[in-house]
Structures are given as structure tokens and as C-alpha cells.
Design a protein around this motif. Structure first.
Motif, PDB file in Angstrom:
ATOM      1  N   THR A 125       3.122   9.646  35.078  1.00  0.00           N
ATOM      2  CA  THR A 125       1.798   9.823  34.499  1.00  0.00           C
ATOM      3  C   THR A 125       1.798   9.482  33.008  1.00  0.00           C
ATOM      4  O   THR A 125       2.807   9.674  32.325  1.00  0.00           O
ATOM      5  CB  THR A 125       1.327  11.279  34.710  1.00  0.00           C
ATOM      6  OG1 THR A 125      -0.044  11.387  34.330  1.00  0.00           O
ATOM      7  CG2 THR A 125       2.164  12.247  33.901  1.00  0.00           C
ATOM      8  N   GLY A 178       1.883   3.870  34.839  1.00  0.00           N
ATOM      9  CA  GLY A 178       1.232   5.158  35.007  1.00  0.00           C
ATOM     10  C   GLY A 178       0.027   5.049  35.906  1.00  0.00           C
ATOM     11  O   GLY A 178      -0.549   6.043  36.336  1.00  0.00           O
ATOM     12  N   GLY A 211       4.081  12.797  38.867  1.00  0.00           N
ATOM     13  CA  GLY A 211       2.635  12.860  38.763  1.00  0.00           C
ATOM     14  C   GLY A 211       2.121  13.808  37.700  1.00  0.00           C
ATOM     15  O   GLY A 211       2.871  14.581  37.090  1.00  0.00           O
ATOM     16  N   LEU A 212       0.809  13.774  37.511  1.00  0.00           N
ATOM     17  CA  LEU A 212       0.170  14.584  36.476  1.00  0.00           C
ATOM     18  C   LEU A 212       0.340  16.075  36.743  1.00  0.00           C
ATOM     19  O   LEU A 212       0.580  16.854  35.812  1.00  0.00           O
ATOM     20  CB  LEU A 212      -1.324  14.231  36.383  1.00  0.00           C
ATOM     21  CG  LEU A 212      -2.148  15.010  35.358  1.00  0.00           C
ATOM     22  CD1 LEU A 212      -1.571  14.855  33.961  1.00  0.00           C
ATOM     23  CD2 LEU A 212      -3.600  14.563  35.401  1.00  0.00           C
ATOM     24  N   ARG A 220      -8.359   6.078  33.732  1.00  0.00           N
ATOM     25  CA  ARG A 220      -7.132   6.867  33.687  1.00  0.00           C
ATOM     26  C   ARG A 220      -6.298   6.522  32.452  1.00  0.00           C
ATOM     27  O   ARG A 220      -5.634   7.382  31.878  1.00  0.00           O
ATOM     28  CB  ARG A 220      -6.318   6.648  34.960  1.00  0.00           C
ATOM     29  CG  ARG A 220      -6.912   7.363  36.174  1.00  0.00           C
ATOM     30  CD  ARG A 220      -6.115   7.092  37.423  1.00  0.00           C
ATOM     31  NE  ARG A 220      -6.646   7.790  38.580  1.00  0.00           N
ATOM     32  CZ  ARG A 220      -6.143   8.893  39.109  1.00  0.00           C
ATOM     33  NH1 ARG A 220      -5.059   9.442  38.589  1.00  0.00           N
ATOM     34  NH2 ARG A 220      -6.696   9.467  40.166  1.00  0.00           N
TER      35      ARG A 220
END
Length: 469
Positions: free
Chosen positions: A30, A153, A181-182, A343
Motif C-alpha cells: 500500500t 501500490g 495491504g492497507l 488511490r
């Protein structure tokens, strides 16, 4: 600098795959997680073990390349400027088109690691569907570099063309060798939990050729009228409201973090100049402006990174890979409406600077696609509490935390200002009847279209629940 747990895992897996015969490794992490330092550590271990001779790195912009080069050189202890005695070179993807065979032959005459930052910029799994950068990878790097390491990302392209050097699962999703991941980054305290707010209006008037229509929301306006999103972004009342709300948020954050900064992503150079004027009138400080038309933009970004300036206004210069950890507020006023870009912009305010409890606020018009992207990001952060939308009527009101230079509404103003052009006139020092001419859109000029926002503004807040520890 100590490696985080995910970085240690990624480095270990990458080296293991290389030593077991796999030449390419794709890491999805991310934005703000620290991909650059992870990749630099892989390069250092390969150099120290004598498995490679040279390191090359390609990235999407000069600013990102400069930052990546500084990290690589700091970790490796060698220069990567391409000059005599260097251990490699850091370049932009654009520069690929100007490299001659003398350069490309280094990949076959030496053992090399080639790092691709934000690999999704390079498209194509064969020459027929590849973009210019993807073609160079296929022709000169694929099968020639000893090892390659791709970082991203946002592992997809808006045009749906395959990403270079990338394999796909049967469902059409990218196969990653390592994923961070986030949700995990927030849980580990690496990234901030974002708060995204879409701003709507309940009474939007469009006058065109003597006819006036009224719409109850931005969604209704864009779906049922000929008004474009670009025209909406050029409305001074909306710009004024979003900037004032953003400034209030930043002022609040700066009470606990005096160095916090804000980013406004504009639609055009002209748009950026208008935003800068409004912003200066609100907060009493001239913001930094960086666009493709400003020759000193890279220097301005570097200065802003290390300064205490409140705001920076950007057109296409700060979207991905640009590391400014003190950014905590972002106002999204660009006409680009792809999930990839959304994003990337959000990623600019996610990197933790001091602690995991820092705010990260993104404000934007409640355009349907942008709200959809926001909800998808919320779905990436699983929790016991469902994602919710809170509808709150919100008027422009005096900001008790505002600093000198802020022009507030007089105290006898009603609780909800029905005609928000009143505040626009106060802040800009320019009388306005509420029907804001659209200064940049040729279509608007041709049909003498005016757009007025007379209703109460509403916040459409996307709720992100904290990730359970």
C-alpha cells in the motif's frame, strides 16, 4: 533504519525466490508502506553476497527518481548516478526511450538487478499491446536482467492492458509474490486510517440560454443535466467551501502537529492559480504551487517537504511516489476520476510521520464515482463495524481555530446559510449574485451557462472503523 516486519518478510521471500531460480519478483504494498527501503535492502543483500554487479532503477518521475536514488545510495553506500565508479543508475521511465545499445548491453555483460517503481506505468505482455516503456522492457530487460523487482501500490491499469512483466490469475487479478495491504499497514502503525468526506449540495441551479433547472445533489446534476464535472469544479462557491473546510481541518491538526501540511490537487494550471488566490485569502499564507508549467516544481516540492508551509497546490505533480509525510489533509479538485489516480492521491496523506494515531483527511465533491472508490477503500479495511454513510447538514460557519487572515461570516448570520455565494463575496472581496460564471470551460462560454450552488452543503462521510489489533 530498522526494517519493519513486512519489509523483512518481503526481503526474505524475494531473495529466496531468486535463489530458487525465479528471476522476477512483484511486490504489492500500500502507498506509504516503505517499498523503497525494502527494495534497497534487497539490492544491498545481493551486492554484498556477490550475486549482482550493478543496480538499475526506473520510476515514473524525476522527483520520485531523486527520492529513490537518495534511499538506494544511503542503504548501499555506493553512488548510483551512472558515472564512472558508480554501482548503477536511477532513471525515469521516460528516459528509456533515449537509452542506446551501449546502456542496454550492460544487462547482458554484467549481473544486474533492475528495480521498477510503480510498474503499472509500463503496459504490455507482448510488443503488440505494449506502451513505449513496456516495449523497452520486453526488448531489452525481460530475459536479460539477472533479477528484476517490480513495486506497485495500485496493481491495475485504467486501460485494462496487462502490466509489463506481470502474470495474472484466472480471475484477471494480478499475481503478486508478496502483498501488504492497507488494513495490515494500519494495524501495524505504518499507515494512517483515512477519513474521506464527499461534499454535496441540495440546491444546484443551472442556467443555460434563458432556462433554469434545479438539482438536489451532485449525482442528480451530473446524471440529469448537460453540466460536466469540470464545470462543477470551476464553481467558486464549491471551491471556496471545500478549501475553507480543508483549512479548518488543517488548523485543528496543527494544534497537535504544528508541521502538518495540506495538498490541493487542481484540474489545470489556471484552476490552480484560482485556488491559490482563494487559499491565500482564507489562511493568510501564499501556498506553494507545483505544475507541469512551472520549471521549479521539483525544487518547490523539496522545499515544501522540509518547510512549515501550510499548503501546496498541485497539477499532476504529486500523485504517487512523492514522499511528504507531513501531508495530512488533501482536497481533491481534479477532474481525473479513475480509481488508480484516486488511490494514488489518497496515498499522499497515509504515511505515518510520528505516530499511528495521526489524522489523514481527504475532502472532495460527492461525485458518484469518487464516492464508489472511497467505499471500495473502506472495504479494504475489515472490521466488526459496517461501513456507513452519515448525512449531516453543514453550513459555512466562523472557524474559531482559524489563524489571522481568515474572513469569517458575521456573527448574526443564520445557522444555515442558504445562499452560500454570500461567503464567496466576503472571502474574495468580489460581489457575486450567486450565479458563478465558468471561467475555463469553452462549452460553458459557448452556451452562456452559469452554475449556482444555493442550497445547504452536506457531508457524505465514509466511515473507516479502526482495524482490530
Amino acid at each position: 533504519m530498522k526494517l519493519r516486519r513486512w519489509q523483512r518478510e518481503a526481503v526474505s521471500r524475494c531473495l529466496s525466490r531468486y535463489r530458487n531460480g525465479q528471476a522476477h519478483f512483484l511486490c504489492l504494498a500500500t502507498p506509504g508502506a516503505g517499498k523503497t527501503f525494502m527494495a534497497s535492502t534487497v539490492a544491498k543483500k545481493l551486492l554484498n553476497s556477490g550475486e549482482i554487479d550493478l543496480v538499475f532503477c526506473f520510476s515514473p518521475s524525476i522527483n520520485v527518481s531523486s527520492s529513490f536514488q537518495a534511499t538506494l545510495e544511503g542503504v548501499l553506500g555506493y553512488r548510483l548516478d551512472g558515472l564512472l565508479g558508480a554501482k548503477g543508475h536511477v532513471l525515469t521511465y521516460q528516459s528509456m526511450l533515449n537509452l542506446d545499445q551501449t546502456f542496454w548491453s550492460l544487462l547482458t555483460s554484467h549481473r544486474t538487478l533492475v528495480i521498477f517503481d510503480e510498474i503499472h506505468h509500463c503496459a504490455g505482455d507482448h510488443l503488440g499491446n505494449a506502451n513505449a516503456w513496456g516495449q523497452k522492457i520486453i526488448q531489452h530487460i525481460q530475459g536479460n536482467a539477472t533479477y528484476s523487482l517490480a513495486l506497485t501500490g495500485t496493481p491495475w491499469r485504467s486501460d485494462r492492458i496487462p502490466i509489463a512483466l506481470t502474470s495474472y490469475c484466472h480471475e484477471g487479478t494480478v499475481h503478486c509474490d508478496y502483498t501488504y495491504g492497507l488494513a495490515q499497514a494500519i494495524k501495524d502503525g505504518v499507515c494512517r486510517t483515512p477519513r474521506i468526506t464527499g461534499i454535496d449540495n441540495e440546491k444546484i441551479s443551472v442556467k443555460c440560454e434563458g432556462k433554469e433547472d434545479v438539482y438536489r445533489s451532485i449525482n442528480d446534476l451530473l446524471k440529469s443535466s448537460h453540466c460536466t464535472y469540470q464545470q462543477l469544479l470551476e464553481n467558486r462557491t464549491l471551491i471556496q467551501y471545500l478549501i475553507e473546510l480543508s483549512q479548518k481541518s488543517l488548523s485543528s491538526i496543527r494544534k497537535s502537529n504544528p508541521n502538518a501540511g495540506g495538498l490541493i490537487v487542481a484540474a489545470s494550471v489556471e484552476h490552480a492559480m484560482l485556488i491559490a488566490t482563494i487559499l491565500e485569502n482564507i489562511c493568510g499564507e501564499i501556498p506553494a504551487i507545483v505544475t507541469y508549467m512551472h520549471e521549479d516544481s521539483q525544487q518547490a516540492i523539496q522545499q515544501f517537504r522540509n518547510a512549515n508551509t501550510k499548503w501546496i497546490v498541485s497539477v499532476g505533480m504529486i500523485s504517487e511516489g512523492t514522499d511528504i509525510p507531513r501531508l495530512q489533509v488533501c482536497c481533491h479538485l481534479t477532474r481525473v476520476k479513475t480509481e488508480l489516480y484516486f488511490r494514488q492521491v489518497l496515498g499522499r496523506i497515509l504515511r505515518v510521520q510520528n505516530n499511528a494515531h495521526e489524522d489523514a483527511l481527504l475532502l472532495m465533491p460527492a461525485e458518484p464515482k469518487l464516492m464508489e472508490f472511497a467505499h471500495r477503500i473502506a472495504e479494504d479495511i475489515p472490521s466488526s463495524t459496517a461501513v456507513s454513510i452519515k448525512m449531516m447538514e453543514e453550513s459555512i460557519a466562523p472557524d474559531s481555530t482559524a489563524e489571522e487572515g481568515f474572513t469569517a461570516v458575521p456573527q448574526d448570520t443564520t445557522e444555515h446559510i442558504e445562499n452560500l455565494s454570500d461567503l464567496t463575496s466576503l472571502a474574495l472581496g468580489d460581489p457575486d449574485d450567486g450565479n458563478t460564471p465558468l471561467p475555463f470551460t469553452s462549452l460553458a462560454e459557448a452556451y452562456e451557462t452559469t452554475l449556482g450552488l444555493f442550497g445547504r452543503f452536506k457531508k457524505r462521510m465514509v466511515s473507516f472503523s479502526p482495524v482490530a489489533g
